[in-house]
Design a protein around this motif. Structure first.
Motif, PDB file in Angstrom:
ATOM      1  N   ARG A 623      67.662  53.529  21.439  1.00  0.00           N
ATOM      2  CA  ARG A 623      67.547  54.408  22.615  1.00  0.00           C
ATOM      3  C   ARG A 623      68.142  55.777  22.324  1.00  0.00           C
ATOM      4  NH1 ARG A 623      69.461  49.891  25.490  1.00  0.00           N
ATOM      5  NH2 ARG A 623      71.462  50.951  25.859  1.00  0.00           N
ATOM      6  N   GLN A 624      69.189  55.799  21.560  1.00  0.00           N
ATOM      7  CA  GLN A 624      69.810  57.085  21.241  1.00  0.00           C
ATOM      8  C   GLN A 624      68.883  57.946  20.399  1.00  0.00           C
ATOM      9  OE1 GLN A 624      72.238  58.236  22.698  1.00  0.00           O
ATOM     10  NE2 GLN A 624      74.095  57.023  22.710  1.00  0.00           N
ATOM     11  N   ARG A 625      68.168  57.317  19.453  1.00  0.00           N
ATOM     12  CA  ARG A 625      67.206  58.077  18.634  1.00  0.00           C
ATOM     13  C   ARG A 625      66.082  58.617  19.518  1.00  0.00           C
ATOM     14  NH1 ARG A 625      68.462  54.082  14.670  1.00  0.00           N
ATOM     15  NH2 ARG A 625      66.871  52.677  15.521  1.00  0.00           N
ATOM     16  N   GLU A 626      65.608  57.759  20.460  1.00  0.00           N
ATOM     17  CA  GLU A 626      64.573  58.218  21.379  1.00  0.00           C
ATOM     18  C   GLU A 626      65.098  59.320  22.295  1.00  0.00           C
ATOM     19  OE1 GLU A 626      63.362  54.770  23.456  1.00  0.00           O
ATOM     20  OE2 GLU A 626      62.430  53.792  21.714  1.00  0.00           O
ATOM     21  N   LEU A 627      66.380  59.202  22.697  1.00  0.00           N
ATOM     22  CA  LEU A 627      66.961  60.220  23.571  1.00  0.00           C
ATOM     23  C   LEU A 627      67.074  61.556  22.855  1.00  0.00           C
ATOM     24  CD1 LEU A 627      68.358  61.016  26.216  1.00  0.00           C
ATOM     25  CD2 LEU A 627      70.510  60.185  25.255  1.00  0.00           C
ATOM     26  N   LYS A 628      67.490  61.517  21.595  1.00  0.00           N
ATOM     27  CA  LYS A 628      67.594  62.771  20.838  1.00  0.00           C
ATOM     28  C   LYS A 628      66.220  63.397  20.651  1.00  0.00           C
ATOM     29  CE  LYS A 628      71.831  61.527  18.337  1.00  0.00           C
ATOM     30  NZ  LYS A 628      72.434  61.240  17.003  1.00  0.00           N
ATOM     31  N   GLU A 629      65.227  62.547  20.458  1.00  0.00           N
ATOM     32  CA  GLU A 629      63.866  63.067  20.323  1.00  0.00           C
ATOM     33  C   GLU A 629      63.387  63.656  21.649  1.00  0.00           C
ATOM     34  OE1 GLU A 629      60.388  64.081  18.468  1.00  0.00           O
ATOM     35  OE2 GLU A 629      62.208  63.252  17.563  1.00  0.00           O
ATOM     36  N   LEU A 630      63.731  62.996  22.752  1.00  0.00           N
ATOM     37  CA  LEU A 630      63.326  63.468  24.082  1.00  0.00           C
ATOM     38  C   LEU A 630      64.000  64.791  24.424  1.00  0.00           C
ATOM     39  CD1 LEU A 630      62.010  62.933  26.904  1.00  0.00           C
ATOM     40  CD2 LEU A 630      64.110  61.713  27.506  1.00  0.00           C
ATOM     41  N   GLN A 631      65.291  64.906  24.051  1.00  0.00           N
ATOM     42  CA  GLN A 631      66.041  66.097  24.428  1.00  0.00           C
ATOM     43  C   GLN A 631      65.906  67.236  23.414  1.00  0.00           C
ATOM     44  OE1 GLN A 631      70.035  64.616  24.918  1.00  0.00           O
ATOM     45  NE2 GLN A 631      69.674  63.998  27.057  1.00  0.00           N
ATOM     46  N   ARG A 632      65.162  67.010  22.358  1.00  0.00           N
ATOM     47  CA  ARG A 632      64.970  68.063  21.375  1.00  0.00           C
ATOM     48  C   ARG A 632      64.228  69.225  22.036  1.00  0.00           C
ATOM     49  NH1 ARG A 632      61.575  66.217  16.411  1.00  0.00           N
ATOM     50  NH2 ARG A 632      59.966  66.445  17.987  1.00  0.00           N
ATOM     51  N   LYS A 633      64.627  70.441  21.714  1.00  0.00           N
ATOM     52  CA  LYS A 633      64.028  71.617  22.307  1.00  0.00           C
ATOM     53  C   LYS A 633      62.531  71.641  22.034  1.00  0.00           C
ATOM     54  CE  LYS A 633      67.651  73.379  24.199  1.00  0.00           C
ATOM     55  NZ  LYS A 633      67.735  73.502  25.664  1.00  0.00           N
ATOM     56  N   GLY A 634      61.799  71.986  23.095  1.00  0.00           N
ATOM     57  CA  GLY A 634      60.352  72.008  22.978  1.00  0.00           C
ATOM     58  C   GLY A 634      59.724  71.330  24.173  1.00  0.00           C
ATOM     59  N   GLY A 635      58.420  71.232  24.203  1.00  0.00           N
ATOM     60  CA  GLY A 635      57.721  70.599  25.302  1.00  0.00           C
ATOM     61  C   GLY A 635      57.548  71.550  26.473  1.00  0.00           C
ATOM     62  N   PRO A 636      56.913  71.102  27.558  1.00  0.00           N
ATOM     63  CA  PRO A 636      56.625  71.972  28.701  1.00  0.00           C
ATOM     64  C   PRO A 636      57.889  72.268  29.508  1.00  0.00           C
ATOM     65  CG  PRO A 636      55.994  69.733  29.205  1.00  0.00           C
ATOM     66  CD  PRO A 636      56.430  69.729  27.765  1.00  0.00           C
ATOM     67  N   THR A 637      57.817  73.354  30.266  1.00  0.00           N
ATOM     68  CA  THR A 637      58.903  73.681  31.190  1.00  0.00           C
ATOM     69  C   THR A 637      58.630  73.159  32.588  1.00  0.00           C
ATOM     70  OG1 THR A 637      57.890  75.817  31.690  1.00  0.00           O
ATOM     71  CG2 THR A 637      59.517  75.760  29.911  1.00  0.00           C
ATOM     72  N   ARG A 638      57.344  72.883  32.881  1.00  0.00           N
ATOM     73  CA  ARG A 638      56.959  72.341  34.178  1.00  0.00           C
ATOM     74  C   ARG A 638      56.108  71.094  33.970  1.00  0.00           C
ATOM     75  NH1 ARG A 638      57.400  76.082  38.366  1.00  0.00           N
ATOM     76  NH2 ARG A 638      55.873  74.871  39.564  1.00  0.00           N
ATOM     77  N   LEU A 639      56.322  70.091  34.837  1.00  0.00           N
ATOM     78  CA  LEU A 639      55.578  68.836  34.692  1.00  0.00           C
ATOM     79  C   LEU A 639      55.355  68.235  36.075  1.00  0.00           C
ATOM     80  CD1 LEU A 639      54.386  66.668  32.790  1.00  0.00           C
ATOM     81  CD2 LEU A 639      56.639  65.578  32.778  1.00  0.00           C
ATOM     82  N   THR A 640      54.111  67.802  36.361  1.00  0.00           N
ATOM     83  CA  THR A 640      53.764  67.163  37.631  1.00  0.00           C
ATOM     84  C   THR A 640      53.082  65.835  37.338  1.00  0.00           C
ATOM     85  OG1 THR A 640      53.496  69.287  38.744  1.00  0.00           O
ATOM     86  CG2 THR A 640      52.494  67.354  39.784  1.00  0.00           C
TER      87      THR A 640
END
Length: 771
Positions: A623-640
C-alpha cells in the motif's frame, strides 16, 4: 325559619363531624340548636375534590351568646356587621393577617367545638358556623364551592391538630394502633386533594415512632401495615425512612418487606427526581435491596425485582428507574469503603452528614497510607534510599484492612514535588507496580456482602440493551472511590460490565470506555495493561481497542494516544499474535504516527515475528508503494466522478495513476459513503471537495478533519451528516467555503463552527435548524 345544609340536601345519610379519638364521649349540648348537623355526602358519592386551603379572604361575624339563645339570634332579621379578613389556617389556630375587630385574637382549633354549614332560605349566604365557648363565629364565602372548601379545610386542620396532641403521649399501644388506622382512613376518604393530606398523617406517625423506640417487632409490623395505604402514592418522610431501614436490617425475612415495602420502593425508583434532596429515600431503597438479598433465594429475588422495575417489554417505560438504581448502587458501594476513606482524607462520613458533622477536635487523625508506583526518573536514586521507607504500612478498621507489602526487589516511591498543588492523576495515585509493592484490601463480612450484591445489580443493569447506553454514560466519569478501584475483587467483578460495554456495537455505548475529557482516565485506561484493574494480560484491552477501531474512532488522534501511552502493551499483544494489535501497529506506520526510527524498527521486528504480522506488514508495504505512486506529482488538477459511482469505483480510479496534483474533486450525486474517506485522505494537494447528495456521513467527516487540514472548500449539501460529525470540522482552520444546506445542522453547532473557523467566508445553512 329553618337552617338546612346546602349540599346533599336530598341524601338522608348524615355524618357526625366530631368523632372521639381515644374513646367515646357525649355529644355537645348544641344538638338542640337551630343549626342541625351538616348533611354531606361521602367522598365516593359526590365526587367533589377540593384543594387544602392555607389562607384566604372571607367575611367574618362573631356573635357572643349563651347556647340556649342561638336559635333566636340566628333567626333575627338584623345580624351584626360583617368584617373582611384574610384568614390563615395555621397548624394550631385560625388567625387573621390583621388582628383587629372580631379576629383580634386567633381562634384555637381546640376551642372549636363544632363546624357546620348554614344557609338562609330568603337571603342565601354561603356561611360556616364555628361553635366556640360562649359564642359563634360565622364565616361567609363568595360561593358554595369556596364555602365547602373552607369547611373541609377547617375540619381537616381541626382533626389533625387533635391527632397530634393525642398521639404525642401514647399510653396503650393497641389503642394507638386503632387511632392510627382511623387517621389513615380519614386521610383516604377526605375530599381534599393535596399532597399534605397524606403527608400529614405520615409525619405524625413518623414523629411517634422516633419518640418511642422501645417497640416490639410485632408493634413495628402492625404500624407499618396500618400506614401502608398512604404509602401507595406518597414517599415516606425522612424519620419514617429511618424506621423502615431499621426494620429491613433487623427483620429482613419479614413478609412486611415484600408485601408493604416493595410498592413503596418501586414508586421511589419510578418517580424520585433527586436523591440529594432526600438521601434517606436512597438509604431505605439500599436497605430494602439488601433485605431481599438476605432471603433464601438471594440474588434471584433481587433479579426478579430488577426485572419488575424494567418491565416486560424491550424498553423500560420509566426513565427515572435506571438513574435512581445507579445512584443507590454507587452509594452502597461507597459505604463499603466509607470508614477507610474517612481515615484517609479525614472527610465526614455519610452517617455524620446525615446526623450533623462532629467537631474538628473529635475527628479521627489521618492515617498514613502511601500508594507507591515506579518512576524511571528516580531509578538512579535507588541505592541511596533506605529500607525504612519501604516498610509495610497497615491501616486497620472495623470494616477495611489495607496492607502494602514490599516485594523482594523494591523501587523508590515517586514523591510529589514541593509546592505542587495539582491533583495527581488517578492512575498515578492507584497504580502499584508488582516490582514495587502489592496492595490488598479486605472488607468485613457485611461490607463484602453489600459489595457483592450491588456489583451484581450493576451486572444485571448492563444486560438490558435499552439501559446500556445510559448506564455507560453514567459510569463514564468513573464515580467509584479510589479504594474501590484498588480493590482486586471489585474490579474483577465490575469487569463484566465493562466487557458488556466493549461488546456493544453502538458508538454511544463503547465510546464511554474513553475518558470524559483529556487528562482524565477512563475504563479504557484502567483495564489496559499496566492499569490498576488489569488482571487478564490485556484481553479486555484488546477487545476494547478492536471495537473502538471498528467505529469512528479509527482516527489519527486515537492512534496518537495509543502510541504515547499504550505502545508497550500494543507491541506485547502483537508479539503474542493478537490481530487487532497487529493492525494497530501497521496503522501507526502507515499514518507516520511514530517519529523515532528505533521505535519504528522495533515495531517492524515485532510485526515480522508472527505470521499474521508478517502478512499484514507486507500488505502495508504494498500500500505504501501504491500511495507513493498515487501522491507522485502529476495527473489532473480537477476530477469529477460519474453519477452513481461507488466507493469501489473511486478506489479503482485512484489506483490507476498518480494524483499528486489533484486539487478539486467532485463526487456529487454518486453513491460513495464514509468508507471512501480512506482514499480521500491520501490526496496531498486536495483543496476542494464536493460531496453533494452522497451518503457520506459523520465517520468519514471525522477522518477528513484529521488528515485534510488544508481543505478550503467543502460541499456537504443533502448529506446525512449530523452535529456529531460537523463539530469535527472545527479543526480544519483553512476552510473558506462550507455548504451544509439540507443537513441536520443545529443552531448551536453552527455558532460553534463560526467561532472556531476564522477563515470561513461563505456558508450555506439553508433548510437547517440554523437557517
Amino acid at each position: 325559619m329553618d337552617l338546612t345544609s346546602s349540599s346533599g340536601g336530598g341524601d338522608p345519610r348524615q355524618i357526625e363531624e366530631t368523632k372521639p379519638l381515644l374513646g367515646r364521649r357525649a355529644g355537645p349540648e348544641g344538638t338542640k340548636m337551630g343549626a342541625v348537623p351538616c348533611r354531606r355526602a361521602l367522598l365516593l358519592c359526590n365526587g367533589m375534590r377540593y384543594k387544602l386551603l392555607q389562607e384566604g379572604d372571607i367575611q367574618v361575624c362573631v356573635i357572643r351568646h349563651p347556647r340556649t339563645f342561638l336559635s333566636k339570634i340566628l333567626t333575627s332579621k338584623f345580624l351584626r356587621r360583617w368584617e373582611p379578613h384574610h384568614l390563615t389556617l395555621a397548624d394550631n389556630s385560625l388567625a387573621s393577617a390583621t388582628p383587629t375587630g372580631y379576629m383580634e385574637n386567633s381562634v384555637s382549633y381546640s376551642a372549636i367545638e363544632d363546624v357546620q354549614l348554614l344557609s338562609w332560605e330568603n337571603a342565601p349566604k354561603y356561611c360556616l358556623q364555628l361553635t366556640i365557648p360562649g359564642g359563634t363565629v360565622l364565616l361567609q364565602a363568595a360561593n358554595s364551592y369556596l364555602r365547602d372548601q373552607w369547611f373541609h379545610s377547617l375540619q381537616w386542620k381541626k382533626k389533625i391538630y387533635k391527632y397530634k396532641k393525642v398521639l404525642s403521649n401514647p399510653s396503650r399501644w393497641e389503642v394507638v394502633l386503632k387511632e392510627i388506622r382511623t387517621l389513615v382512613d380519614m386521610a383516604l376518604t377526605s375530599p381534599l386533594q393535596d399532597d399534605s393530606i397524606n403527608q400529614a398523617p405520615l409525619e405524625i406517625v413518623s414523629k411517634l415512632l422516633s419518640e418511642n423506640t422501645n417497640l416490639t417487632t410485632q408493634e413495628h409490623e402492625n404500624i407499618i401495615v396500618a400506614i401502608a395505604p398512604l404509602l401507595e402514592n406518597n414517599h415516606p418522610p425522612p424519620d419514617l425512612c429511618e424506621f423502615f431501614c431499621k426494620h429491613c436490617r433487623e427483620r429482613p425475612r419479614s413478609m412486611v418487606v415484600i408485601e408493604v415495602f416493595t410498592p413503596v420502593v418501586q414508586r421511589i425508583l419510578k418517580h424520585n427526581m433527586d436523591f440529594g434532596k432526600c438521601p434517606r429515600l436512597r438509604l431505605f431503597t439500599q436497605e430494602y435491596i439488601l433485605a431481599l438479598n438476605e432471603l433464601n433465594a438471594g440474588m434471584e429475588v433481587v433479579k426478579k425485582f430488577i426485572q419488575s422495575m424494567h418491565g416486560p417489554t424491550g424498553h423500560c417505560p420509566h426513565p427515572r428507574v435506571l438513574p435512581n438504581l445507579v445512584a443507590v448502587c454507587l452509594a452502597a458501594i461507597y459505604s463499603c469503603y466509607e470508614e477507610f476513606i474517612n481515615s484517609r482524607d479525614n472527610s465526614p462520613s455519610l452517617k455524620e452528614i446525615r446526623n450533623g458533622c462532629q467537631q474538628p477536635c473529635d475527628r479521627k487523625p489521618t492515617l498514613p497510607l502511601r500508594l507507591l508506583h515506579p518512576s524511571p526518573d528516580l531509578v538512579s536514586q535507588e541505592a541511596t534510599l533506605s529500607e525504612a521507607r519501604l516498610k509495610s504500612v497497615v491501616v486497620a478498621s472495623s470494616e477495611i484492612h489495607v496492607e502494602v507489602e514490599p516485594a523482594s526487589t523494591a523501587k523508590p516511591a515517586l514523591t510529589a514535588s514541593a509546592g505542587d498543588d495539582n491533583e495527581p492523576n488517578l492512575i498515578d495515585c492507584l497504580m502499584v507496580s508488582p516490582a514495587c509493592s502489592t496492595m490488598s484490601i479486605e472488607l468485613g463480612p457485611q461490607a463484602d456482602r453489600t459489595l457483592g450484591c450491588y456489583v451484581e445489580i450493576l451486572k444485571l443493569l448492563s444486560d438490558y440493551d435499552d439501559w446500556r447506553p445510559s448506564l455507560a454514560s453514567l459510569l463514564q466519569p468513573i464515580p467509584f472511590p479510589k479504594e474501590a478501584l484498588a480493590h482486586e475483587k471489585f474490579t474483577k467483578e465490575l469487569k463484566y460490565v465493562i466487557q458488556r460495554f466493549a461488546e456493544d456495537p453502538r458508538q454511544e455505548v463503547h465510546s464511554c470506555l474513553l475518558s470524559v475529557r483529556a487528562g482524565k482516565d477512563g475504563w479504557f485506561q484502567l483495564y489496559s495493561p499496566g492499569g490498576v484493574a488489569c488482571d487478564d494480560d490485556g484481553e479486555l484491552f484488546a477487545s476494547m481497542v478492536h471495537i473502538l477501531m471498528g467505529s469512528c474512532y479509527k482516527t489519527k488522534k486515537f492512534l496518537l494516544s495509543l502510541a504515547e501511552n499504550k505502545l508497550g502493551p500494543c507491541m506485547l499483544l502483537a508479539l503474542r499474535g493478537n490481530q487487532t494489535m497487529v493492525e494497530i501497529l501497521c496503522l501507526m506506520l502507515e499514518y507516520n504516527i511514530i517519529d523515532n526510527n528505533d521505535t519504528q524498527l522495533q515495531i517492524i521486528s515485532t510485526l515480522e515475528s508472527t505470521g499474521v504480522g508478517k502478512r499484514m506488514y507486507e500488505q502495508l508495504c504494498d500500500r505504501q508503494r501504491e500511495l507513493k505512486e498515487l501522491q507522485r506529482k502529476g495527473g489532473p488538477t480537477r476530477l469529477t466522478l460519474p453519477s452513481k459511482s461507488t466507493d469501489a469505483d473511486l478506489a479503482r480510479l485512484l489506483s490507476s495513476g498518480s494524483f499528486g496534483n489533484l486539487e478539486n474533486l467532485s463526487l456529487a450525486f454518486t453513491n460513495v459513503t464514509s468508507a471512501c474517506a480512506e482514499h480521500l485522505i491520501k490526496l496531498p494537494s486536495l483543496k476542494q471537495l464536493n460531496l453533494w447528495s452522497t451518503q457520506f456521513g459523520d465517520a468519514g467527516l471525522r477522518l477528513l478533519s484529521e488528515h485534510l487540514t488544508m481543505l478550503q472548500v467543502l460541499n456537504l449539501c443533502e448529506t446525512p451528516v449530523t452535529d456529531a460529525g460537523l463539530l469535527a470540522l472545527s479543526s480544519m482552520k483553512s476552510l473558506c467555503s462550507l455548504n451544509m444546506n439540507s443537513t441536520k445542522l443545529s443552531a448551536d453547532t453552527y455558532e460553534d463552527l463560526k467561532a472556531k473557523l476564522p477563515n470561513l467566508k461563505e456558508v450555506d445553512v439553508r433548510y437547517t435548524e440554523a437557517w
